[in-house]
Write an enzyme that holds these catalytic residues in place. Sequence first.
Site, mmCIF file in Angstrom:
data_model
loop_
_atom_site.group_PDB
_atom_site.id
_atom_site.type_symbol
_atom_site.label_atom_id
_atom_site.label_comp_id
_atom_site.label_asym_id
_atom_site.label_seq_id
_atom_site.Cartn_x
_atom_site.Cartn_y
_atom_site.Cartn_z
ATOM 1 N N LYS A 13 0.813 -1.220 0.000
ATOM 2 C CA LYS A 13 0.000 0.000 0.000
ATOM 3 C C LYS A 13 0.848 1.272 0.000
ATOM 4 O O LYS A 13 0.571 2.225 -0.731
ATOM 5 C CB LYS A 13 -0.916 -0.040 1.235
ATOM 6 C CG LYS A 13 -1.866 1.122 1.373
ATOM 7 C CD LYS A 13 -2.948 0.792 2.390
ATOM 8 C CE LYS A 13 -2.367 0.458 3.754
ATOM 9 N NZ LYS A 13 -1.884 1.634 4.490
ATOM 10 N N ARG A 88 -8.982 3.452 10.082
ATOM 11 C CA ARG A 88 -8.586 2.095 10.449
ATOM 12 C C ARG A 88 -9.776 1.249 10.881
ATOM 13 O O ARG A 88 -9.687 0.032 10.946
ATOM 14 C CB ARG A 88 -7.553 2.130 11.590
ATOM 15 C CG ARG A 88 -6.190 2.638 11.173
ATOM 16 C CD ARG A 88 -5.204 2.520 12.303
ATOM 17 N NE ARG A 88 -3.898 3.057 11.971
ATOM 18 C CZ ARG A 88 -2.947 2.392 11.325
ATOM 19 N NH1 ARG A 88 -3.161 1.141 10.960
ATOM 20 N NH2 ARG A 88 -1.785 2.949 11.055
ATOM 21 N N ARG A 123 12.628 -10.892 4.493
ATOM 22 C CA ARG A 123 13.466 -9.691 4.549
ATOM 23 C C ARG A 123 14.602 -9.864 5.553
ATOM 24 O O ARG A 123 14.427 -10.447 6.620
ATOM 25 C CB ARG A 123 12.632 -8.465 4.918
ATOM 26 C CG ARG A 123 11.616 -8.109 3.839
ATOM 27 C CD ARG A 123 11.025 -6.734 3.987
ATOM 28 N NE ARG A 123 10.281 -6.537 5.220
ATOM 29 C CZ ARG A 123 9.376 -5.571 5.388
ATOM 30 N NH1 ARG A 123 9.105 -4.744 4.389
ATOM 31 N NH2 ARG A 123 8.743 -5.444 6.541
ATOM 32 N N ARG A 156 14.321 -8.573 11.522
ATOM 33 C CA ARG A 156 13.721 -7.636 12.461
ATOM 34 C C ARG A 156 12.511 -8.263 13.139
ATOM 35 O O ARG A 156 11.854 -9.139 12.573
ATOM 36 C CB ARG A 156 13.291 -6.350 11.743
ATOM 37 C CG ARG A 156 14.427 -5.570 11.088
ATOM 38 C CD ARG A 156 13.916 -4.300 10.463
ATOM 39 N NE ARG A 156 12.781 -4.571 9.558
ATOM 40 C CZ ARG A 156 12.092 -3.621 8.951
ATOM 41 N NH1 ARG A 156 12.381 -2.353 9.143
ATOM 42 N NH2 ARG A 156 11.087 -3.932 8.149
ATOM 43 N N ARG A 167 -0.195 -8.983 13.234
ATOM 44 C CA ARG A 167 -0.574 -7.751 12.535
ATOM 45 C C ARG A 167 -1.698 -8.014 11.537
ATOM 46 O O ARG A 167 -2.622 -7.207 11.394
ATOM 47 C CB ARG A 167 0.644 -7.163 11.815
ATOM 48 C CG ARG A 167 1.717 -6.626 12.751
ATOM 49 C CD ARG A 167 2.972 -6.252 11.990
ATOM 50 N NE ARG A 167 2.737 -5.167 11.055
ATOM 51 C CZ ARG A 167 3.541 -4.876 10.040
ATOM 52 N NH1 ARG A 167 4.614 -5.627 9.811
ATOM 53 N NH2 ARG A 167 3.281 -3.850 9.246
#
Length: 212
Positions: A13, A88, A123, A156, A167
């Site tokens: 996004k 949200r 990642r 991370r 999430r």
Amino acid sequence: MNLILLGAPGAGKGTQAEIICDKLNIPAVSTGNILREAMKNGTEMGVRAKSFIDSGALVPDDVIIGIIKERLAQDDCKNGFILDGVPRTVAQAEALEEMGVQIDKVVDIEVLDDVIIQRLSGRRVCSACGASYHTTAKPSARPDTCDRCNGALIVRKDDEPSTIRERLKVYHEQTEPLVEFYRARGKLVVVQGQETVADTTRLLFEKLGVSL
């Protein structure tokens, strides 16, 4: 064109928001940035927000939406804007309507959870210089070692699968109901996220009726 971008964490996004901003020459309005700016400038809503933050409380929806309305009244938003990260919840969307914020289209970038988890969990970041890699899309020449400085590559906390799943859970519970909220209002545009940014962008602009 007044737009809202929806999409789960990792759906791309933010990248699409930047591309739309450059193409249409309109600003992206993100909650965190305008909250800090309002408090710095001492606006009425900024002062109210600061009082909640200083006391350790969450900033109420009406204050958040009030700050957004202040920001959208600025000159650079005359020809349109992108709301990124707000609303949200359905309650925030209703508050936007009640405050008279007009929205033309709501773009929902849809990507399967499994694909998002694969993208984000791959990642890697150099612990020394901060260079970014990906186990499949952009691997380092040597496993777990930075090509630039030979530092150790780490995962991370935000990119750990358990964190990503949490999430996504929050997104599905709190934000995804906005899809039906805006569908019912005839404003929803659904874009299936593609493997490349360019392909997703092409579909997005086709849906918006904007030529690349």
